[in-house]
Structure formats: C-alpha cells, structure tokens
Design a protein around this motif. Structure first.
Motif, PDB file in Angstrom:
ATOM      1  N   GLU A 117       0.870  -1.240   0.050  1.00  0.00           N
ATOM      2  CA  GLU A 117      -0.020  -0.024   0.141  1.00  0.00           C
ATOM      3  C   GLU A 117       1.038   1.210   0.081  1.00  0.00           C
ATOM      4  N   ALA A 118       2.197   1.070   0.438  1.00  0.00           N
ATOM      5  CA  ALA A 118       2.988   2.253   0.503  1.00  0.00           C
ATOM      6  C   ALA A 118       3.216   2.914  -0.995  1.00  0.00           C
ATOM      7  N   ASN A 119       2.946   2.210  -2.026  1.00  0.00           N
ATOM      8  CA  ASN A 119       2.880   2.465  -3.464  1.00  0.00           C
ATOM      9  C   ASN A 119       1.743   3.737  -3.597  1.00  0.00           C
ATOM     10  N   PHE A 120       0.572   3.470  -2.898  1.00  0.00           N
ATOM     11  CA  PHE A 120      -0.603   4.043  -3.309  1.00  0.00           C
ATOM     12  C   PHE A 120      -0.768   5.327  -2.667  1.00  0.00           C
ATOM     13  N   ILE A 121       0.272   6.091  -2.289  1.00  0.00           N
ATOM     14  CA  ILE A 121       0.117   7.370  -1.462  1.00  0.00           C
ATOM     15  C   ILE A 121       0.303   8.179  -2.752  1.00  0.00           C
ATOM     16  N   GLN A 122       1.414   7.923  -3.614  1.00  0.00           N
ATOM     17  CA  GLN A 122       1.633   8.675  -4.760  1.00  0.00           C
ATOM     18  C   GLN A 122       0.774   8.235  -6.284  1.00  0.00           C
ATOM     19  N   ASN A 123       0.455   7.081  -6.144  1.00  0.00           N
ATOM     20  CA  ASN A 123      -0.214   6.594  -7.274  1.00  0.00           C
ATOM     21  C   ASN A 123      -1.657   6.012  -7.081  1.00  0.00           C
ATOM     22  N   GLN A 124      -2.501   6.069  -7.941  1.00  0.00           N
ATOM     23  CA  GLN A 124      -3.691   5.328  -8.080  1.00  0.00           C
ATOM     24  C   GLN A 124      -3.683   3.823  -7.765  1.00  0.00           C
ATOM     25  N   LYS A 125      -4.477   3.252  -7.222  1.00  0.00           N
ATOM     26  CA  LYS A 125      -4.251   1.717  -6.908  1.00  0.00           C
ATOM     27  C   LYS A 125      -5.020   1.095  -8.058  1.00  0.00           C
ATOM     28  N   PRO A 126      -4.241   0.248  -8.828  1.00  0.00           N
ATOM     29  CA  PRO A 126      -4.776  -0.522  -9.968  1.00  0.00           C
ATOM     30  C   PRO A 126      -5.921  -1.622  -9.257  1.00  0.00           C
ATOM     31  N   ASN A 127      -6.793  -1.904 -10.167  1.00  0.00           N
ATOM     32  CA  ASN A 127      -7.927  -2.747  -9.867  1.00  0.00           C
ATOM     33  C   ASN A 127      -7.373  -4.373  -9.391  1.00  0.00           C
ATOM     34  N   SER A 128      -6.489  -4.532 -10.284  1.00  0.00           N
ATOM     35  CA  SER A 128      -5.779  -5.950 -10.119  1.00  0.00           C
ATOM     36  C   SER A 128      -4.533  -5.954 -10.257  1.00  0.00           C
ATOM     37  N   PHE A 129      -3.239  -6.433  -9.689  1.00  0.00           N
ATOM     38  CA  PHE A 129      -1.969  -6.738  -9.876  1.00  0.00           C
ATOM     39  C   PHE A 129      -1.130  -7.922  -9.377  1.00  0.00           C
ATOM     40  N   ILE A 130      -0.020  -7.867  -9.807  1.00  0.00           N
ATOM     41  CA  ILE A 130       0.727  -9.063  -8.777  1.00  0.00           C
ATOM     42  C   ILE A 130       1.689  -8.302  -7.855  1.00  0.00           C
ATOM     43  N   GLY A 131       1.572  -8.803  -6.819  1.00  0.00           N
ATOM     44  CA  GLY A 131       2.203  -7.795  -5.660  1.00  0.00           C
ATOM     45  C   GLY A 131       3.655  -8.926  -5.349  1.00  0.00           C
ATOM     46  N   LEU A 132       4.710  -8.126  -5.085  1.00  0.00           N
ATOM     47  CA  LEU A 132       5.886  -8.828  -4.825  1.00  0.00           C
ATOM     48  C   LEU A 132       6.414  -8.190  -3.370  1.00  0.00           C
ATOM     49  N   ILE A 133       6.684  -9.260  -2.580  1.00  0.00           N
ATOM     50  CA  ILE A 133       6.799  -8.590  -1.277  1.00  0.00           C
ATOM     51  C   ILE A 133       8.359  -9.330  -1.030  1.00  0.00           C
ATOM     52  N   VAL A 134       9.375  -8.370  -0.783  1.00  0.00           N
ATOM     53  CA  VAL A 134      10.763  -8.761  -0.646  1.00  0.00           C
ATOM     54  C   VAL A 134      11.165  -7.872   0.446  1.00  0.00           C
ATOM     55  N   SER A 135      11.178  -8.479   1.698  1.00  0.00           N
ATOM     56  CA  SER A 135      11.898  -8.117   2.900  1.00  0.00           C
ATOM     57  C   SER A 135      12.602  -8.945   3.591  1.00  0.00           C
ATOM     58  N   GLY A 136      13.138  -8.455   4.848  1.00  0.00           N
ATOM     59  CA  GLY A 136      13.809  -9.268   5.842  1.00  0.00           C
ATOM     60  C   GLY A 136      13.237 -10.678   6.375  1.00  0.00           C
ATOM     61  N   GLY A 137      12.009 -10.628   6.434  1.00  0.00           N
ATOM     62  CA  GLY A 137      11.154 -11.584   6.981  1.00  0.00           C
ATOM     63  C   GLY A 137      10.382 -12.464   5.813  1.00  0.00           C
ATOM     64  N   HIS A 138       9.966 -12.080   4.669  1.00  0.00           N
ATOM     65  CA  HIS A 138       9.137 -12.433   3.568  1.00  0.00           C
ATOM     66  C   HIS A 138       9.592 -12.457   2.399  1.00  0.00           C
ATOM     67  N   THR A 139       9.366 -13.156   1.497  1.00  0.00           N
ATOM     68  CA  THR A 139       9.319 -13.100   0.117  1.00  0.00           C
ATOM     69  C   THR A 139       8.267 -13.838  -0.682  1.00  0.00           C
ATOM     70  N   SER A 140       7.445 -13.283  -1.108  1.00  0.00           N
ATOM     71  CA  SER A 140       6.121 -13.820  -1.524  1.00  0.00           C
ATOM     72  C   SER A 140       5.542 -13.099  -2.783  1.00  0.00           C
ATOM     73  N   ILE A 141       4.755 -13.826  -3.350  1.00  0.00           N
ATOM     74  CA  ILE A 141       4.289 -13.290  -4.908  1.00  0.00           C
ATOM     75  C   ILE A 141       2.660 -13.483  -4.340  1.00  0.00           C
ATOM     76  N   LEU A 142       2.105 -12.406  -4.653  1.00  0.00           N
ATOM     77  CA  LEU A 142       0.425 -12.269  -4.363  1.00  0.00           C
ATOM     78  C   LEU A 142      -0.033 -11.790  -5.476  1.00  0.00           C
ATOM     79  N   ARG A 143      -1.524 -12.006  -5.387  1.00  0.00           N
ATOM     80  CA  ARG A 143      -2.572 -11.760  -6.390  1.00  0.00           C
ATOM     81  C   ARG A 143      -3.578 -10.843  -5.827  1.00  0.00           C
ATOM     82  N   PHE A 144      -3.501  -9.463  -6.260  1.00  0.00           N
ATOM     83  CA  PHE A 144      -4.738  -8.858  -5.627  1.00  0.00           C
ATOM     84  C   PHE A 144      -5.832  -8.533  -6.800  1.00  0.00           C
TER      85      PHE A 144
END
Ligand code: KG4
Ligand code: ZN
Length: 369
Positions: A117-144
């Motif tokens: 969601e950090a992306n949607f402060i400056q951008n309009q949220k698309p209706n659907s997308f592939i989410g990629l989480i790359v952090s110290g605790g997670h690496t995940s591919i999501l579908r929104f």
C-alpha cells in the motif's frame, strides 16, 4: 481526515500522520538497529524492549511534526501482524489504550499488505496486480483481485533480505547486509561466480538457503588460499574488528566502518555482484511468470529489499519489454514505516472495517487475514 499509523512489527518503532489518503504530515521512526548489530541479526527481546521505551516519545513527535493535537486524530491504524510478538504487542496495546482514552476508532492491519500500500500514496491503486514482497522476513508473490490479496507463492526457507544479511555476515560486512552488498556489488563482476538455480514444488515459490551455503563454501575455499580480507578471517575465528558503536548512528551511517578493506577486495566485490545478479534474476523471472499466468499488467513491489538498485532496474527493464507497469515505493517508504500502515488503515476504514478491543497481536498473520 487524520489517520495515525503505528508500526512496531520488528526492530523499528514508528508513528506517522496521514491526511486523507496521500498527504504525509509526519513519518517518525526510531530504530533499534544499532543495538542488534553486534549480534548480526535482530534479537527479539531487545527489539520489543526498544519499542516499549520509544513508543510514547515517537507518538508525540509524530503529532508535533504534523502540527495536530491528539484530539484531532480521526482514526488509529496499527500493525497487528505478522512479526515479533513482543514488538507487535507494544503497538497494539498502545493503539487500544489511545483509542479508549480518545474515543477514536482503530483498525488493525496486515504489515505485509501495508508494504504494498506504500505505493498508493503517490499513485492510483490499480484494480488488479501481482504483488511482490521482498523483505527481511518475507519473500512472497501475491495476487490482488476483487479487493482481496491471495498468496500465490513464497520462500520455503530464508527470506531474500535474510539471505542478503546472512551472506553479508559470512563475509563479515556488518548488519543489515542488504545495503552493503548492494553497494559493493556495483563495483564487482556479476558473472564471476555462477550458482545452481533451486527447484521448488510450487511454481511461484522461492528458496535462498542453497545460495547462502554456496557463498559460504566459496569463502571457505578461498580462505584456504588466504585471499580473503583480514576482516572476514577475524569474524570467522570469533574476533570482530572495530565493532560498531552501541549508541545509535544516523541512518545510512551504520556500516561505514572497514569500508576500505571491503572495497579493496576483488573476491568480496565479485561475490556480492554475482550473488545479487543471481537472486534478483530469480525474483524478476518468477514475478513476470506470475503476471503471465494471471494475465496481469501491473506489478506492485514492497519491503526493504525493494530499495535494491539491481532489483529496481532489472524489474523495470524486463517488465517494460512485456508492457507491464511496475510500482516501487519511494526509497523512504521501502523499509518499515508507519505511513504505509496509516494508508492501509485509511482504505480499510473507508470500506467500513474497524477493530475492537478483542483484537490480538498475531505474529503469524497470513495474507488476506
Ligand atoms: O521490510 P524491512 O525493513 O523489514 C522487514 O519487514 O523484514 O526489510 C529489511 C531487509 C533487511 O534484510 C535488509 O538487509 C534489506 O531489507 N535491505 C536490502 C536493501 N536495503 C535493505 N536488501 C538489498 N538491497 C538493499 N539496498
Ligand atoms: Zn516490513
């Protein structure tokens, strides 16, 4: 509308004030990073203790910087998981107490979803997308899709940030390892070493423990030839050169010690470059595969490793070839912060979602829960 965000899922204690859905009035972060550096990773007890000591001060500072009084807060958004139980508990308890005393509604949010969601402060949220989480605790591919997040795949062992941190630890480079390896990699040969691509049952799953072991083996082989910097050998024998100071250094200043040794060693630079090229290649490949499989035209990235220079350039370059749009957060919002928590809390509240005092800290909270 003013939303107060509270984030205490790991080693940072953060509060932010967001006006409506896109005006960041304050973004205050107190990190316990320096206290964990001597241990080469986050120590949960130290992290939660820091959250407890810092939360009140961070909260008041966030209000001061935003120029608002606490009675003006319309909504409190707080991380309810996943993360370290002791740390999350501090934020959740603080949010509940604040909500009770001010009579302000509160909403518990999923930290992982908030990274996107950090992306949607400056951008309009698309209706659907592939989410990629790359952090110290997670690496995940999501579908929104249809306003819901669903997990498509994740790492079966180490998270990508964890792999960066562990390889940096093997090389004696300091903690957190991601930014240091990123810097060193830019001066190394990405083709110097090649690594075997791991195979997982899940099409969109990852594995990073093999490459970490391969890096360790390369170092051990190299050590026999005495080509490694003295820093690495000292760390391996349990004696650390120039331990980092225990007081908090400014952010970005943490790992400046022993830079000369690191930069002068070609083996270290080449290993960093080859490791980075390999793991970012795997991540980009699977993310684009997920886009094709789900027929998506947008990729949204979140988490600390989204600050990585090679991941950003490679993903943008490869996605552009396929006509896919990539959303990556501003650098300041890549690592843990409370702005992203406020942003997700705000949109949940718009959809009439609210929490009650029965809400618990959920260290293993799953996507979509
Ligand atoms: O999202 P985050 O702040 O915390 C978690 O929720 O885990 O991510 C922290 C991770 C650390 O492992 C750190 O090494 C990594 O993000 N990181 C990077 C970079 N900057 C931070 N990894 C690779 N390249 C970077 N530039
Ligand atoms: Zn995070």
């Amino acid at each position: 509308m003013y939303t107060l965000g509270i984030e205490t899922s790991c080693d940072e204690t953060a509060c932010a004030v967001l006006k409506n859905d896109n005006q960041i009035l304050s973004n205050v972060i107190s990190s316990s990073l320096a206290k964990h550096q001597p241990f080469g990773g986050v120590v949960p007890e130290i992290a939660s203790r820091h959250c407890l000591e810092a939360i009140d001060h961070v909260y008041h500072r966030a209000l001061d910087e935003a120029g608002i009084e606490q009675k003006q807060i319309d909504l409190i958004a707080v991380t309810r998981g996943p993360g370290l139980i002791g740390s999350i508990f501090v934020g959740v308890s603080f949010a509940k107490a604040l909500s009770f005393s001010l009579g302000t509604p509160f909403v518990g949010v999923n930290h992982i979803e908030a990274h996107l969601e950090a992306n949607f402060i400056q951008n309009q949220k698309p209706n659907s997308f592939i989410g990629l989480i790359v952090s110290g605790g997670h690496t995940s591919i999501l579908r929104f899709k249809r306003n819901r997040y669903e997990l498509l795949g994740e790492t079966i062992d180490d998270a990508i940030g964890e792999a960066y941190d562990k390889v940096a630890k093997i090389l004696g480079l300091g903690y957190p390892g991601g930014p240091i390896i990123d810097r060193l990699a830019q001066k190394g040969n990405p083709k110097a070493f090649s690594f075997t691509k791991p195979k997982q049952d899940g099409k969109f799953d990852f594995s990073f423990s093999g490459i970490k072991t391969a890096a360790l083996n390369l170092c051990e082989k190299r050590e026999k030839k005495k080509f490694l910097p003295p820093l690495w050998r000292k760390v391996r024998t349990g004696v650390r050169l120039n331990p980092p100071p225990l007081s908090s250094p400014a952010r970005g200043e943490e790992n400046k010690f022993d830079d000369d040794i690191k930069y002068s060693n070609v083996f270290v630079r080449d290993l960093c470059a080859s490791f980075q090229e390999t793991v970012t290649g795997w991540i980009v490949e699977k993310t684009l595969l997920a886009c094709q499989a789900e027929k998506m035209k947008n990729i949204v990235v979140g988490g600390g490793v989204s600050a990585n220079s090679r991941l950003r350039s490679l993903l943008n370059q490869e996605a552009a070839i396929q006509g896919i749009k990539v959303f990556i957060p501003a650098f300041a919002l890549t690592t843990d912060n409370a702005v992203m928590i406020a942003r997700l809390g705000y949109s949940m509240y718009q959809k009439k979602k609210q929490s009650n005092y029965q809400m618990l800290a959920e260290p293993s909270l799953k996507i979509g829960e």
